[in-house]
Design an enzyme around this catalytic site. Structure first.
Site, PDB file in Angstrom:
ATOM      1  N   ASP A  16       6.969  94.317   3.953  1.00 55.73           N
ATOM      2  CA  ASP A  16       5.929  94.892   4.808  1.00 55.73           C
ATOM      3  C   ASP A  16       4.673  94.023   4.763  1.00 55.73           C
ATOM      4  O   ASP A  16       4.767  92.807   4.627  1.00 55.73           O
ATOM      5  CB  ASP A  16       5.647  96.328   4.314  1.00 55.73           C
ATOM      6  N   ASN A  62       1.063 111.264 -12.187  1.00 56.41           N
ATOM      7  CA  ASN A  62      -0.014 110.871 -13.108  1.00 56.41           C
ATOM      8  C   ASN A  62      -1.288 111.690 -12.935  1.00 56.41           C
ATOM      9  O   ASN A  62      -2.331 111.343 -13.491  1.00 56.41           O
ATOM     10  CB  ASN A  62      -0.327 109.375 -12.912  1.00 56.41           C
ATOM     11  N   ALA A 156      16.808  97.883  12.388  1.00 59.21           N
ATOM     12  CA  ALA A 156      17.453  99.187  12.216  1.00 59.21           C
ATOM     13  C   ALA A 156      18.718  99.313  13.064  1.00 59.21           C
ATOM     14  O   ALA A 156      19.627 100.062  12.730  1.00 59.21           O
ATOM     15  CB  ALA A 156      16.471 100.295  12.574  1.00 59.21           C
ATOM     16  N   SER A 208       7.821 104.520  10.486  1.00 64.06           N
ATOM     17  CA  SER A 208       7.433 103.747   9.298  1.00 64.06           C
ATOM     18  C   SER A 208       7.213 104.645   8.094  1.00 64.06           C
ATOM     19  O   SER A 208       7.368 104.215   6.949  1.00 64.06           O
ATOM     20  CB  SER A 208       6.140 102.966   9.562  1.00 64.06           C
TER      21      SER A 208
END
Length: 278
Positions: A16, A62, A156, A208
């Site tokens: 990306d 976290n 894709a 995306s």
């Protein structure tokens, strides 16, 4: 699915714009990367798209911000798109080749184009043959003009790349989502909250955003089935879906909405399921 696996040790390459490697909600799972963009020495994200995708895949548990689908997976930044979010197919091909050479498990590609050189299909086929699982955004070109048409973009569109369409929180196909004969599976892609460059958080929409949901799910499932092949992971993902359209496969949702829990918890190999594409 997390009692089965959080994707620990599964290597996911985000091909990306790079990743904000200093983001406090990504730094724990970032393991390295590379840039194939001229002038960009490091894979640091100077656009923001890749960072958003990375958070969906593997933001850790976290106490900060968001949590990814596979919060213990290992993130690798493969920068092939520039600060404007564009790049040459040659850079994408180089990025996939790097993933092969560096033994990634999963390649997540939230990118695409209406046409592509044969070399892109060749490198995708090579990566799959070498055991990598490749996931890509179907595209944001909306429905085709005819029911038999397709607006799915490359890479894709290829058979050895899992094409992901986007749905909203009501499980409806997103208006912008590409669809057609090559769609394999669907995932959330509307108003998705994730990490942004500069240490922040924000909502984005697109196939995306759907693509990294499937990449993260694949990491969870692979973590639960450590000795499975990429083909077996695909079969598990495609078999243990939540069907949203007509029974079986359809051009909007593919085989259905990804279900990491059922696929990770499966006690038996899934039947062979055909990958769609050319």
């Amino acid at each position: 699915a997390w009692p089965s696996s959080q994707g620990e040790g599964v290597r996911v390459a985000v091909v990306d714009t790079g990743i904000d490697i200093k983001h406090p909600d990504l730094v724990a799972n970032y393991r390295g990367g590379v840039s194939f963009v001229p002038g960009a020495v490091t894979p640091m994200d100077d656009h923001g798209h890749g960072t958003h995708c990375a958070g969906t895949i593997a933001a850790p548990i976290n106490g900060l911000g968001v949590v990814g689908v596979a919060p213990s997976a290992y993130l690798y930044a493969v920068k092939v798109l520039n600060s404007a979010g564009s790049g040459a197919f040659s850079q994408i091909i180089s990025g996939i080749d790097w993933c092969i050479q560096n033994r990634m498990h999963i390649i997540s590609m939230s990118l695409g184009g209406g046409g592509a050189p044969a070399a892109l299909q060749t490198i995708c086929n090579t990566a799959w043959a070498k055991g990598l699982l490749i996931v890509a955004a179907a595209g944001n070109s909306g429905p085709p003009s005819s029911p038999a048409g397709s607006t799915v973009l490359f890479p894709a569109k290829y058979r050895n790349v899992i094409a992901v369409s986007a749905i909203d929180s009501a499980n409806a196909i997103a208006s912008f989502s590409s669809r057609g004969a090559e769609v394999d599976i669907c995932a959330p892609g509307v108003n998705v909250l994730s990490t942004t460059k500069g240490g922040g958080y924000g909502n984005m929409s697109g196939t995306s955003m759907a693509c990294p949901h499937v990449s993260g799910a694949a990491a969870v499932v692979w973590g639960a089935h450590r000795f499975a092949t990429n083909e077996q992971i695909w079969n598990l993902l495609a078999f243990h879906v939540d069907n949203l359209g007509p029974p079986g496969w359809d051009a909007n949702f593919g085989y259905g909405r990804v279900n990491a829990d059922r696929a990770a918890m499966a006690f038996a190999p899934a039947p062979v399921i055909a990958k769609k594409g050319i």
